[in-house]
Enzyme design. Structure first.
Site, PDB file in Angstrom:
ATOM      1  N   ARG A  99     -27.173   0.376  35.232  1.00  0.00           N
ATOM      2  CA  ARG A  99     -27.518   1.558  36.202  1.00  0.00           C
ATOM      3  C   ARG A  99     -26.645   2.681  35.762  1.00  0.00           C
ATOM      4  O   ARG A  99     -27.079   3.551  36.389  1.00  0.00           O
ATOM      5  CB  ARG A  99     -27.059   1.051  37.589  1.00  0.00           C
ATOM      6  CG  ARG A  99     -28.093   0.005  38.173  1.00  0.00           C
ATOM      7  CD  ARG A  99     -27.641  -0.590  39.507  1.00  0.00           C
ATOM      8  NE  ARG A  99     -26.598  -1.476  39.444  1.00  0.00           N
ATOM      9  CZ  ARG A  99     -26.051  -1.989  40.619  1.00  0.00           C
ATOM     10  NH1 ARG A  99     -26.115  -1.312  41.636  1.00  0.00           N
ATOM     11  NH2 ARG A  99     -25.006  -2.777  40.438  1.00  0.00           N
ATOM     12  N   ALA A 130     -16.669  -7.598  30.984  1.00  0.00           N
ATOM     13  CA  ALA A 130     -17.722  -7.894  29.750  1.00  0.00           C
ATOM     14  C   ALA A 130     -19.166  -7.376  30.267  1.00  0.00           C
ATOM     15  O   ALA A 130     -19.989  -7.353  29.668  1.00  0.00           O
ATOM     16  CB  ALA A 130     -17.702  -9.355  29.730  1.00  0.00           C
TER      17      ALA A 130
END
Ligand code: UD1
Ligand code: CA
Length: 498
Positions: free
Chosen positions: A30, A25
Site C-alpha cells: 500500500r 518480511a
C-alpha cells in the site's frame, strides 16, 4: 541531551528478554513504492530503524529480524543500523506465525525465558512500553502477554476476545471474526511477550486453515490458554505507540506525531520553540539549554545546537554544529560547524566542510564549501568561498570570490589574518594572501600577495569627456548630461563613489 529518550527507565531494573524478534518480511504494497515499506523514514530514521532501537533498548541476548520482501536491501539496511542483529529468512509459507517460527529455528533449540515479538513498521513504540510489557509478563508469570489498545475504529485489526470475567481468551483476525466479534474495540497491536517454550510448542500446532491461508501468530494465545498457561494483556492508552504505517497517509500522520513528541521533549529540556507547527526536528538532534528556534526551522541528522544559540526563521540544518550564542538566520546548511557567537545569514548556503570560527560572520547571499574561517573573520555579503582557509579577524569585502576550479581541478586559496579585501576581489587559486594585506576593489589576485601589501591590478580609470553627448545624442542620458553641464554643477570625476 537527546530530545527523545529511548533508553530504559533507570529507576526500575531491566528484565532482559532472551530474544526480541522484529518482523520485517512483509511487502507493504500500500506504500506504492519501489522502496520497501520499512525503509521509509520518520524523523530522519527508517521505520525499521526506530523498531530496532526500541528493541535493542531491552538489551535482549539476541535481536533477530525476519526478512523476505526485498531481502538483500532490507537485510543490508538492518545490518548497517545494528550490526549485531541476527538476520533470519522467512520461507514461502506466509504469516506472522511462520515468521516467528523461522526466527526460533535460527535460535538455540533449548532457548528459555521471554521472547518479545515486535514489528518493523511501528515506529513510535518505545523501549519503555516494551519494558512495561516484559515486566508485567515476568512478574505475573504469564505464558503470553499481548500489548493491546482500545480504538474507536478497530476495523482491520485482530480483536482481543475476553471471557465475561475479563480473562484474555484469544485473538480473532478481522477477516475471520463474527459480526459480534467485530464490535470489539480492543485490538491486537501485534506486539507480545511469550514464554519461549509455550511459543515453540504452540507454533508446531498452528495451521494455515483460516480466511487468509496464513500461519497466524495470534493463534498462539488460544493454544496457550488451552494448555493451561496464563494469557494476559497490557492495555496502552497511547495508541500512537502501537500504530503501524501501511500507506503514505499514515506515514505522514506518524511522522507528525513523532515530531510533536521530539519537540515536546526538547521544550521540556529547555529549548524554546516559537512555532511547533513549522518546526521539524529529527530525534538524533541534540541541544544545549536556552536555545531558541524560530518558525520554519528544520534540524536533521547529527545537528547540535549549543546553549543560547538562536536558529531561524527558515533554516534547514543537516549535521551542523551551532556554537554557543550563535545566530543562524534563513540558512541552508550541511555538514558544517558554526562557532560560538558567530552569525550566519540571511540567505546563506553552507555546503559541507564549512567551519566558521568564534564571532565570525558569513552574511547574506554567501555560498561556502570546504572552508576554514578563523575567529572574528567576516564574509559579510554576496560571495563564494570554497576550498579556502582564512585567518583571524580578516574582512573579506563584498562580492569576493574564490575561483577554486580551473575547469579540471580544484585549488586552494589561503588568506591570512587581519586581511582587508576590496569589493569584488577574485582569488584565482592556488593563491596565498599574507597577514595584514589589502586588495583594491575589483582586483583579480593571480599571484601571491605578501603580508602588508596592497594588491591592485585594475587599470587606471580614464574619463572621455562629452562621450555620451557625441555618441548617444538625443538619449535621455545625453539630455541629463547636458542639463548637468549647464547647471554648472562641479564635476565629481575625482571624487570617490563608495
Ligand atoms: C497482524 C495481526 C493482527 C494485528 C495486526 C496489528 C496476525 C495474524 N495478525 O495483522 O492481529 O491486529 O497485525 O498491526 O498476526 N510479517 C512477516 N511475515 C509474514 C507476514 C507479516 O514478517 O509472513 C510482518 C510484516 O512485515 C509486519 C507484521 O508482520 O511487520 C504484521 O504483518 P501484517 O500483514 O501487517 O499483519 P496484519 O494482517 O495487519
Ligand atoms: Ca499491519
Amino acid at each position: 541531551m537527546s530530545p527523545q529518550d529511548n533508553s530504559p527507565d533507570n529507576a526500575v531494573p531491566v528484565i532482559q528478554p532472551a530474544a526480541v524478534i522484529v518482523l520485517a518480511a512483509g511487502a507493504g504494497t500500500r506504500m506504492k513504492s519501489q522502496k520497501p515499506k520499512i525503509l521509509h523514514e520518520i524523523g530522519g530514521i527508517s521505520m525499521v530503524g526506530h523498531a530496532l532501537a526500541a528493541a535493542r533498548g531491552l538489551e535482549p541476548k539476541v535481536l533477530a529480524a525476519v526478512v523476505r520482501h526485498e531481502r538483500d536491501r532490507v537485510a543490508a539496511h538492518i545490518q548497517e543500523l545494528d550490526p549485531d542483529a541476527l538476520i533470519v529468512d522467512q520461507d514461502e509459507i506466509p504469516g506472522t506465525g511462520r515468521a516467528v517460527e523461522a526466527a526460533l529455528e535460527a535460535l538455540p533449540a533449548d532457548l528459555e525465558g521471554t521472547v518479545v515479538v515486535t514489528y518493523g513498521d511501528v515506529p513510535l513504540l518505545t523501549t519503555a512500553l516494551l519494558q512495561e510489557l516484559v515486566r508485567t509478563h515476568t512478574e505475573d508469570g504469564n505464558a503470553v502477554t499481548v500489548l493491546t489498545a482500545v480504538l474507536d475504529d478497530a476495523a482491520g485489526y485482530g480483536r482481543i476476545v475476553r471471557t465475561s470475567d475479563g480473562t484474555v481468551q484469544g485473538i480473532v483476525e478481522h477477516k475471520d471474526a463474527s459480526d459480534a466479534q467485530r464490535e470489539i474495540r480492543e485490538i491486537n497491536s501485534g506486539i507480545y511477550a511469550f514464554d519461549a517454550k509455550v511459543l515453540r510448542d504452540a507454533l508446531k500446532e498452528i495451521t494455515t486453515d483460516n480466511a487468509q491461508g496464513e500461519k497466524y501468530l495470534t493463534d498462539v494465545l488460544g493454544l496457550a490458554n488451552d494448555g493451561g498457561g496464563r494469557v494476559a494483556a497490557v492495555v496502552t492508552t497511547d495508541r500512537w505507540q502501537v500504530e503501524g504505517a501501511n500507506d503514505r497517509v499514515q506515514l505522514a500522520q506518524l511522522g507528525a506525531e513523532h515530531n510533536k513528541r521530539v519537540l515536546e521533549a526538547a521544550m521540556r529540556s529547555g529549548v524554546s520553540i516559537v512555532d511547533p507547527a513549522t518546526t521539524w526536528i529529527d530525534s538524533t538532534v541534540t541541544f544545549g539549554t536556552d536555545v531558541t528556534l524560530l518558525p520554519g526551522t528544520q534540524l536533521h541528522g547529527s545537528t547540535h545546537v549549543a546553549s543560547d544559540a538562536v536558529v531561524g526563521p527558515d533554516c534547514t540544518l543537516t549535521n551542523v554544529t551551532v556554537g554557543e550564542g550563535a545566530k543562524v538566520i534563513r540558512t541552508h546548511g550541511l555538514d558544517s560547524q558554526i562557532g560560538p557567537k558567530a552569525t550566519v545569514g540571511p540567505f546563506t548556503y553552507l555546503r559541507p566542510g564549512t567551519q566558521l570560527g568564534e564571532k565570525g560572520k558569513i552574511g547574506a547571499f554567501y555560498e561556502t564549501k570546504n572552508v576554514i574561517i578563523g575567529k572574528g573573520s567576516k564574509l559579510s555579503h554576496l560571495g563564494y568561498a570554497g576550498d579556502a582557509e582564512i585567518g583571524e579577524n580578516s574582512n573579506i569585502g563584498c562580492g569576493n570570490i574564490t575561483a577554486n576550479y580551473d575547469g579540471v581541478a580544484k585549488h586552494r586559496t589561503i588568506i591570512g589574518s587581519e586581511v582587508r579585501t576590496g569589493s569584488n576581489t577574485v582569488f584565482v587559486a592556488p593563491v596565498q594572501v599574507g597577514d595584514g594585506a589589502y586588495s583594491g576593489a575589483g582586483a583579480v589576485i593571480r599571484k601571491d600577495v605578501p603580508a602588508g601589501a596592497l594588491a591592485l591590478n585594475v587599470a587606471a580609470q580614464r574619463n572621455i569627456e562629452g562621450w555620451v553627448q557625441q555618441n548617444r545624442a538625443g538619449t535621455s542620458a545625453a539630455k541629463a548630461a547636458d542639463a548637468a553641464a549647464s547647471s554648472q554643477t562641479p564635476t565629481n570625476a575625482e571624487s570617490d563613489h563608495s
